[in-house]
Each structure stands twice: as structure tokens, then as C-alpha cells.
Design a protein around this motif. Sequence first.
Motif, mmCIF file in Angstrom:
data_model
loop_
_atom_site.group_PDB
_atom_site.id
_atom_site.type_symbol
_atom_site.label_atom_id
_atom_site.label_comp_id
_atom_site.label_asym_id
_atom_site.label_seq_id
_atom_site.Cartn_x
_atom_site.Cartn_y
_atom_site.Cartn_z
ATOM 1 N N UNK A 1 122.828 25.989 6.684
ATOM 2 C CA UNK A 1 122.847 24.976 5.880
ATOM 3 C C UNK A 1 123.048 25.586 4.085
ATOM 4 N N UNK A 2 122.503 26.698 4.070
ATOM 5 C CA UNK A 2 122.533 27.159 2.699
ATOM 6 C C UNK A 2 123.899 27.598 2.292
ATOM 7 N N UNK A 3 124.680 28.004 3.317
ATOM 8 C CA UNK A 3 126.257 28.067 3.269
ATOM 9 C C UNK A 3 126.814 26.845 2.593
ATOM 10 N N UNK B 1 118.516 27.676 -5.230
ATOM 11 C CA UNK B 1 118.652 26.214 -4.995
ATOM 12 C C UNK B 1 119.249 26.079 -3.512
ATOM 13 N N UNK B 2 120.322 27.014 -3.105
ATOM 14 C CA UNK B 2 120.829 26.851 -1.911
ATOM 15 C C UNK B 2 119.916 27.053 -0.968
ATOM 16 N N UNK B 3 119.261 28.152 -0.711
ATOM 17 C CA UNK B 3 118.353 28.320 0.254
ATOM 18 C C UNK B 3 117.075 27.373 0.305
ATOM 19 N N UNK B 4 116.757 26.823 -0.829
ATOM 20 C CA UNK B 4 115.721 25.647 -1.088
ATOM 21 C C UNK B 4 116.343 24.515 -0.369
ATOM 22 N N UNK B 5 117.470 24.240 -0.837
ATOM 23 C CA UNK B 5 117.969 23.075 0.034
ATOM 24 C C UNK B 5 118.136 23.032 1.616
ATOM 25 N N UNK C 1 114.830 20.875 1.537
ATOM 26 C CA UNK C 1 115.679 19.689 1.268
ATOM 27 C C UNK C 1 115.906 19.213 2.756
ATOM 28 N N UNK C 2 116.480 20.149 3.734
ATOM 29 C CA UNK C 2 116.935 19.660 4.816
ATOM 30 C C UNK C 2 115.882 19.835 5.938
ATOM 31 N N UNK C 3 114.822 20.621 5.668
ATOM 32 C CA UNK C 3 113.578 21.031 6.441
ATOM 33 C C UNK C 3 113.026 19.776 7.313
#
Length: 273
Positions: free
Chosen positions: A264-266, A169-173, A177-179
Motif C-alpha cells: 500500500x505504501x509503494x 504520508x505514504x506509510x500513514x496512508x 488510511x487503508x487500515x
Amino acid sequence: MTLRLAGPLLLIGAGKMGGALLEGWLKQGLDPATVFIQDPALSEAMGAFAARHGIVADDAPELPAPPAVILIAVKPNIAEKLLPEVEPMVGETTVVLSIAAGRTLESLSRYLPDTVAVVRAMPNTPASVGQGITVCIANANVTEEQRRQCDALLSAVGEVVWVEDEALLDPVTAVSGSGPAYVFLLAECLEQAGIDAGLSPEHARQLARATVAGAGALLAQSDEDAATLRKNVTSPGGTTAAALEILMGEDALKGLLSRAVAAAAKRSRELSS
């Protein structure tokens, strides 16, 4: 196909995303009499929308039966404060579906009984025009029927993808999500580049917006991948090739996006911990 649930739906938070979902459900044929909104900060426009459709909207609406789905669509810091209030409304077959960013399954379950079914979902803003994509993960208590109901609700505003590893869900975000913000920045930069090249601000804006929107629509409708579509419009030695030589240079667009997504994932991991 008409959208049907096994019982009432309680929507906690009817802001931009919650409101977009609600509109999508009604377009899919969900009976408005089965929908209840709990939102003390309900906007005048959403209150009027609910009234037009006969939807009960209140600070603490009374439901005729335990809800089939409780959808939490409030800001992350508010979500955890609300969970103790949600707990008494949970029935034996209720699934709690949260779209609160950064709230993990563990944090969502902390204030609920151990047996409660919980789904965490990450939608994105194109859901407001029915073109979103949502990624979901379910805890071990979620049944196939509850998963189907959540899938149907989220499919009303776009595509739905399920994953089994919550760490994704972190790389998804970072990607979906932020894309949309990255794409808006591309349109913004393309517009300014057009102005710098001599176009009027009005023409530059019109060309940039239509180009980004049109390319996105072509990508969505094509069976070919993005790389193939790029090559299809790039003639050797032509104008597009000249531009791509800059954009695809060492540490250019590809490197920038990789670093942006990693950042963003971090940050997503930091906010979830």
C-alpha cells in the motif's frame, strides 16, 4: 470548547468525508453562517442538511470575506483541476487544507501563489462516526494560528497527528488510511470461519462484528499496549493459545500485514509522483 475560526470556511466537496467533517464541526459549535459549500455534485441529502442549518451551498458561493480556511475534500483527480479556481479566493491569511489522497504539498501549491499556506491531511473513514485519525503536514507558510485552526477542524472527527516529513504520508496512508479495510476483512474472515466451524451465518456475523468492535473499543480505552492485551486473554495451553499458534506462525498474520502495508505504501508513492 466551541469551535471558532478567524473567518469564513469554504468546504469544496461535501461527499462522505466532507459531510462527516461538516457534521463534526456543527456538533463542536461552529456557526453554520460562517460555512459555505462549493459542490456542483452535491447530493440531495447533503443539500437538505445544509438548508436545515442555513448553510449556503452553491456551485460558486459568494463569501462575505476571504476565507480563513479552504478545505478541499474532493477526489484527487478533481482537486488539481479546481486549484486554479481556488486561487482567486485565497486571502492573505487563508490556509488551504486538503484531504485529497495522494496530492503532495508541491502539487497542491503548483497552482497557488508561493506565499499561500497549505496543509495536506490524510484522514480515514472512521471519521464518519467521530472515531477517525488524521495525519497532517504543513508547508513553510503555515502559521501557528493556521495550524491551530486546521487541528481544531480535524479534531472534530477524531485524533490528529502532525508530522514534519512528507514521505511519512505514504506509510500513514498504508496503515491508517487503508487500515480500516484490513479490519473489515478481519471481521469478514472471522465471520466465515465461524460458519465453517458450524455457526449459523446470523450468529457468526453477530459474533464477529461485536468481537472486532469490542476489542477495538477496549484497545482504545486501555492504557496497555496491544501485545499486553493479547497476552491478558491468552491462557497457556488454552483455546486462544491454540489459535494464536496458527496466527503467529512463520509468515502468518504478521508477515502478511507487513507485506500488505509495504504494498500500500509503494502504491501511495506511485500515485503521489
